[in-house]
Design a protein around this motif. Sequence first.
Motif, short mmCIF file in Angstrom:
data_model
loop_
_atom_site.label_atom_id
_atom_site.label_comp_id
_atom_site.label_asym_id
_atom_site.label_seq_id
_atom_site.Cartn_x
_atom_site.Cartn_y
_atom_site.Cartn_z
N ARG A 26 34.20 20.66 -4.19
CA ARG A 26 34.92 19.67 -3.38
C ARG A 26 34.18 19.38 -2.08
NH1 ARG A 26 39.93 21.93 -5.05
NH2 ARG A 26 40.61 20.61 -6.77
N THR A 54 32.34 27.24 -7.55
CA THR A 54 33.75 27.35 -7.13
C THR A 54 34.31 25.96 -6.84
OG1 THR A 54 33.19 27.53 -4.78
CG2 THR A 54 33.39 29.61 -6.01
N ASP A 55 35.64 25.87 -6.90
CA ASP A 55 36.31 24.59 -6.58
C ASP A 55 35.96 24.16 -5.17
OD1 ASP A 55 37.46 24.87 -9.00
OD2 ASP A 55 39.53 25.09 -8.28
#
Length: 449
Positions: free
Chosen positions: A93, A88-89
Amino acid sequence: MNETVTPLNVVETTKRLNYGTWRFQKSWNPLHVVDAEGCCFITADGRRYLDFSAQLMCVNLGYKNAAVIRAMEEQARTLPYIAPSYATDARARLSELLLEVLPKGLEKFFFTTSGTDANEAGFKIARMYTGKTKIIARYRSYHGSTTASIAATGDPRRWAMEPVGKAPGFVFAPEVNCYKCPIRHSYPSCGVACADYLEHMIANESNVAAVVVEPVVGTNGVLVPPREYLPKLRKICDAHGVLLIADEVMTGWGRTGEWFAVNHWGVEPDILVTAKGITSAYVPLGLCATTAKIARHFDDHYFAHGHTYEAHPMTLAPAVATIREMQRLDLVDRAKRVGAYLGERLQALQAKHPSVGEVRGLGMFWAVELVRNREGKEPFNTMRDKVEGRPLVVDQVAAEMMKRGVSIQAWVSHFVIAPPLIISEAQIDEGVAALDEALYIADRAIAAS
Ligand SMILES: Cc1ncc(COP(=O)(O)O)c(C=O)c1O
């Protein structure tokens, strides 16, 4: 408030339905909190309380940080859940940011939903990686409430689980406590004998997988080790092929004036466990971080562990925002600077109040320890008093502070003072003034004894 909801007497319902604290709940008299902002929370009767311990030493950014709230909203709209096996982003991140802020060498991450299950993961990883089973912890410690974490906990929260309600394989070393040394030494002439004792244990226990320490002991008294202790422990662990686990659930995220407490002594743990301030407690997230070397072991070994809510995107996105906010507001440096002011103000209380035995801490993390007499360092209450629900002097002082609009965490015979890292000097003055005024209760208790 949502107007379609039937009005409710929250306190009455809470008590009647018995979903209270579970802690001597018969006499529990809860405050109904309805709002919070900055360093304060607000009750239904409109009273404002300065939060001098950031709840459970966790609301590091203070309340209603707009960027963190926005991150939660955006994540809820985009992807509220996906199983942990997907990328997932938010996870990518957060992982990039963790590489920036964690102590050097910690490169692989396992995301949980609390400190206790991050420790559970750390213990399992240590055992699977080393093929050994024992974990050495210390008496003055808290590592969480689930079976392995409570087994690693030295403080009385473990007692009720003895001997069968806890995981096997945990043994206890003396803590490092230069105010009241458990092995009756004094620093510096002791040469940090408590670390030597721990080495003696490793040699005689055999089969030791890891040593777990809170680098600065938290709830059990903000015990800051002398500068030699952690580097010496690191060397001892290396010499014996034992992993060093740093439990930074409370000390992480700027609390001590460094991103992580181990940085004060340049020590790189093999495993670091954290939670609380990682999202400023806005959502429940825990982290177990390991070195790449440990992580590689699982490239071709089965990692028999996981959770439905592991790496939950709703917990990871606010962590990204929390770290960015900490960087934007320069909060780690602020904790060091403004924390030094807090320390000075607290230390001044010692000169004034005979009941204050010691004030110690670093960054925005302080303890004020109360004693019946300074020479003997005898506490007003014991751990047994706490467990058996006897009235504690620290609780009476804390209740008096609440009357003055300041909330503070008390434990056995000391306070843990750890406000949000955004606290102003004026708010520190307000909190210290309330403690100053309330300490008359402890001073009087000396006279009465
Ligand atoms: C050092 C330490 N480890 C672990 C824990 C457990 O974390 P949690 O309450 O999120 O399970 C705590 C909680 O206070 C803690 O202070």
